[in-house]
Design a protein around this motif. Structure first.
Motif, PDB file in Angstrom:
ATOM      1  N   ARG A   1       0.831  -1.207   0.000  1.00 20.77           N
ATOM      2  CA  ARG A   1       0.000   0.000   0.000  1.00 20.77           C
ATOM      3  C   ARG A   1       0.867   1.258   0.000  1.00 20.77           C
ATOM      4  O   ARG A   1       0.583   2.227  -0.713  1.00 20.77           O
TER       5      ARG A   1
ATOM      6  N   ARG B   1       2.523   1.682  -3.465  1.00 23.74           N
ATOM      7  CA  ARG B   1       1.500   1.932  -4.484  1.00 23.74           C
ATOM      8  C   ARG B   1       0.932   3.331  -4.333  1.00 23.74           C
ATOM      9  O   ARG B   1       0.775   4.070  -5.320  1.00 23.74           O
ATOM     10  N   ASP B   2       0.587   3.735  -3.108  1.00 20.30           N
ATOM     11  CA  ASP B   2       0.030   5.069  -2.894  1.00 20.30           C
ATOM     12  C   ASP B   2       1.025   6.165  -3.257  1.00 20.30           C
ATOM     13  O   ASP B   2       0.631   7.285  -3.611  1.00 20.30           O
TER      14      ASP B   2
ATOM     15  N   THR C   1      -9.343  -6.077  -0.422  1.00 21.23           N
ATOM     16  CA  THR C   1      -9.524  -5.164  -1.547  1.00 21.23           C
ATOM     17  C   THR C   1      -9.318  -5.944  -2.847  1.00 21.23           C
ATOM     18  O   THR C   1      -9.038  -7.142  -2.835  1.00 21.23           O
TER      19      THR C   1
ATOM     20  N   GLN D   1      -6.949  -4.802  -4.954  1.00 22.90           N
ATOM     21  CA  GLN D   1      -5.742  -4.125  -5.410  1.00 22.90           C
ATOM     22  C   GLN D   1      -4.522  -5.036  -5.511  1.00 22.90           C
ATOM     23  O   GLN D   1      -3.480  -4.619  -5.995  1.00 22.90           O
ATOM     24  N   TRP D   2      -4.606  -6.272  -5.014  1.00 22.65           N
ATOM     25  CA  TRP D   2      -3.472  -7.194  -5.101  1.00 22.65           C
ATOM     26  C   TRP D   2      -3.572  -8.025  -6.377  1.00 22.65           C
ATOM     27  O   TRP D   2      -4.629  -8.499  -6.748  1.00 22.65           O
TER      28      TRP D   2
ATOM     29  N   TRP E   1      -6.647  -9.032 -12.269  1.00 24.85           N
ATOM     30  CA  TRP E   1      -5.261  -8.910 -12.697  1.00 24.85           C
ATOM     31  C   TRP E   1      -4.820 -10.062 -13.586  1.00 24.85           C
ATOM     32  O   TRP E   1      -3.816 -10.710 -13.316  1.00 24.85           O
TER      33      TRP E   1
ATOM     34  N   LYS F   1     -16.244  -2.064  -7.787  1.00 24.13           N
ATOM     35  CA  LYS F   1     -14.878  -2.500  -7.500  1.00 24.13           C
ATOM     36  C   LYS F   1     -14.073  -2.769  -8.763  1.00 24.13           C
ATOM     37  O   LYS F   1     -12.877  -3.039  -8.689  1.00 24.13           O
TER      38      LYS F   1
ATOM     39  N   ASN G   1     -11.731   2.661  -9.766  1.00 24.53           N
ATOM     40  CA  ASN G   1     -10.995   3.185  -8.607  1.00 24.53           C
ATOM     41  C   ASN G   1     -11.899   3.351  -7.386  1.00 24.53           C
ATOM     42  O   ASN G   1     -11.411   3.532  -6.279  1.00 24.53           O
TER      43      ASN G   1
ATOM     44  N   ASP H   1     -11.483   2.603 -15.645  1.00 26.80           N
ATOM     45  CA  ASP H   1     -11.162   2.466 -14.228  1.00 26.80           C
ATOM     46  C   ASP H   1     -11.727   3.631 -13.414  1.00 26.80           C
ATOM     47  O   ASP H   1     -11.249   3.908 -12.320  1.00 26.80           O
TER      48      ASP H   1
END
Length: 457
Positions: free
Chosen positions: A146, A149-150, A174, A176-177, A202, A340, A343, A372
């Motif tokens: 995180r 990435r952030d 989430t 996000q992985w 992904w 989801k 973003n 996105d």
């Protein structure tokens, strides 16, 4: 066998056997030098060619020590320059294709602010060196993933198997992985490896492969894409004494084996109180487990295989589900899932405008890349402009309200007969997925609409 595996050992000698066993992608290492404990850790040119020649996809991760054992000195700006230079040199030697990814490992549970600051400096140096040529991934904890990435330094997060590491369980909740390494380590023909689960969003996590003509291609093979599409929920066994895997959905069915507390499984679908599960991420059914002893860590609903389907096909399938907002304080989890796919900065409640989230979901499930974003006008420059020659299934983008505002609507064109209106299949139309007619430039009720364009991917 898992579709995606990683190993610190040479795999070229068994690449064909791995492919025959169902593996689609192998992840191997770059480093400065091998150790006596792991003398085959770095992939060599011959192995690189054997892996691609067997029809496998390849992904790479750089790790010398990666801060293991709390050696934070491995992970500062100076080390980032040194490691990225070495990674680029190896990538050039092996002709690794541009726009694939190189991951960099953080092999320790770092969580203190000073340590995370050092790690961000490391990845800042890596990103500066690789940007424009390769995408960047991070292997490590959820907290580390995180943080970098952030900061805008990485494109992909690969979660280490240690779910007790800081922030990992939160990250699993989430979308996000990209990858999640699972335990325990396994073996194939005497070679140790780890299995990995691919995050539902992904299919492309930076891997590359040789196509049937020998040309290098990026992203998921058809086999991996099909397996990912079947995944629904990532869960773990929550029963202290373990949980039985059975041959069918009931206690009358024979026990295949018992899985210990914390074992990860993928739920493909539910049958009453029973879950149909996949143990190794290959998209196939391994048995049934009682859902009351499975704790969901990530995921939502099963998503149908999308290979060969168009976004419009997906939209019509969603129409058949009768998806609509839930009245009152609840949320339709299907709409939450649409959000989801973006973003979802505005949240994931079904009260949040979801027409763009619906289109993003449909586009992504057809194997394409959307915007996105949750704002409808984000589609006005997507793909190609086919406003003068549209066809059914193209994406229609509207301004809603003042032209100088930001509100809009987006959906799939069903029919344009040359008159003042068009028929649209979309989400958030009368609070549901449905057909509705919109003016090209006029009022619908008290709201002004203007067609901004029609796009095709």
């Amino acid at each position: 066998m898992h579709k995606v595996i990683d190993s610190p050992w040479e795999l070229g000698h068994c690449a064909n056997a791995l492919k025959a066993a169902g593996v689609e992608t192998v992840i191997r290492y770059y480093n400065h030098s091998n150790s006596t404990r792991l003398p085959q850790k770095r992939i060599e040119k011959a192995e690189y060619e054997d892996v691609l020649g067997a029809g496998l996809s390849l992904a790479v991760v750089f790790q010398q020590r990666g801060g293991a054992g709390g050696n934070i000195g491995d992970l500062d700006a100076e080390s980032g320059v040194r490691d990225s230079d070495r990674a680029l040199a190896l990538a050039e030697t092996y002709a690794q294709p541009e726009n694939s990814a190189i991951y960099f490992a953080v092999d320790h549970d770092y969580y203190k602010a000073a340590d995370l600051a050092s790690i961000k400096a490391y990845f800042g140096a890596v990103a500066s060196a690789l940007r424009g040529k390769y995408r960047v991934g991070v292997y490590g904890s959820g907290a580390v993933g995180r943080a970098v990435r952030d900061a805008g330094f990485v494109d992909f997060i690969w979660l280490a198997a240690a779910t007790g590491w800081s922030g990992t369980r939160d990250m699993l909740n989430t979308d996000q992985w990209a990858l999640y390494q699972v335990v325990p380590p396994l073996a194939f023909q005497g070679v140790s490896y780890d299995g990995n689960i691919v995050g539902g969003r992904w299919k492309d996590f930076g891997q590359f492969r040789a196509d049937q003509e020998g040309a290098i291609a990026l992203g998921a093979s058809r086999g991996l894409a099909a397996a990912i599409e079947r995944h629904s929920e990532l869960a773990e066994v929550s029963a202290t004494g373990g949980l039985n895997l059975r041959r069918g959905p009931g206690e009358s069915f024979a026990v295949e084996r018992a899985l210990s507390l914390g074992t990860p499984v993928t739920i493909l679908e539910r049958n009453g109180d029973w879950a149909k599960v996949d143990l190794d991420g290959d998209g196939t059914v391994d048995g049934y487990m009682h859902e009351s002893f499975l704790k969901v860590m990530a995921g939502g609903f099963p998503i149908e295989a999308a290979i060969g389907r168009t976004p419009y096909d997906v939209a019509r399938a969603e129409l058949e589900r009768g998806v609509a907002e839930v009245s009152g304080s609840g949320n339709n989890p299907r709409i939450v899932m649409y959000h989801k796919s973006t973003n979802h900065w505005s949240g994931t409640d079904d009260s949040v405008a979801w027409c763009s989230s619906f289109v993003n979901f449909c586009v992504e499930q057809a194997g394409m890349i959307g915007t996105d974003r949750q704002d409808a006008r984000s589609w006005k420059d997507w793909g190609d402009d086919v406003t003068e020659n549209p066809r059914e299934g193209d994406i229609a983008v509207f301004a809603r309200g003042p032209m100088n505002g930001s509100d809009g609507h987006v959906g799939f064109l069903v029919a344009d007969e040359g008159g003042p209106t068009v028929k649209i299949l979309g989400g958030n139309q009368s609070n549901r997925v449905c057909y509705q007619t919109y003016p090209k430039d006029g009022d619908l009720g008290s709201t002004r609409y203007r067609l901004l364009g029609i796009r095709r991917g």
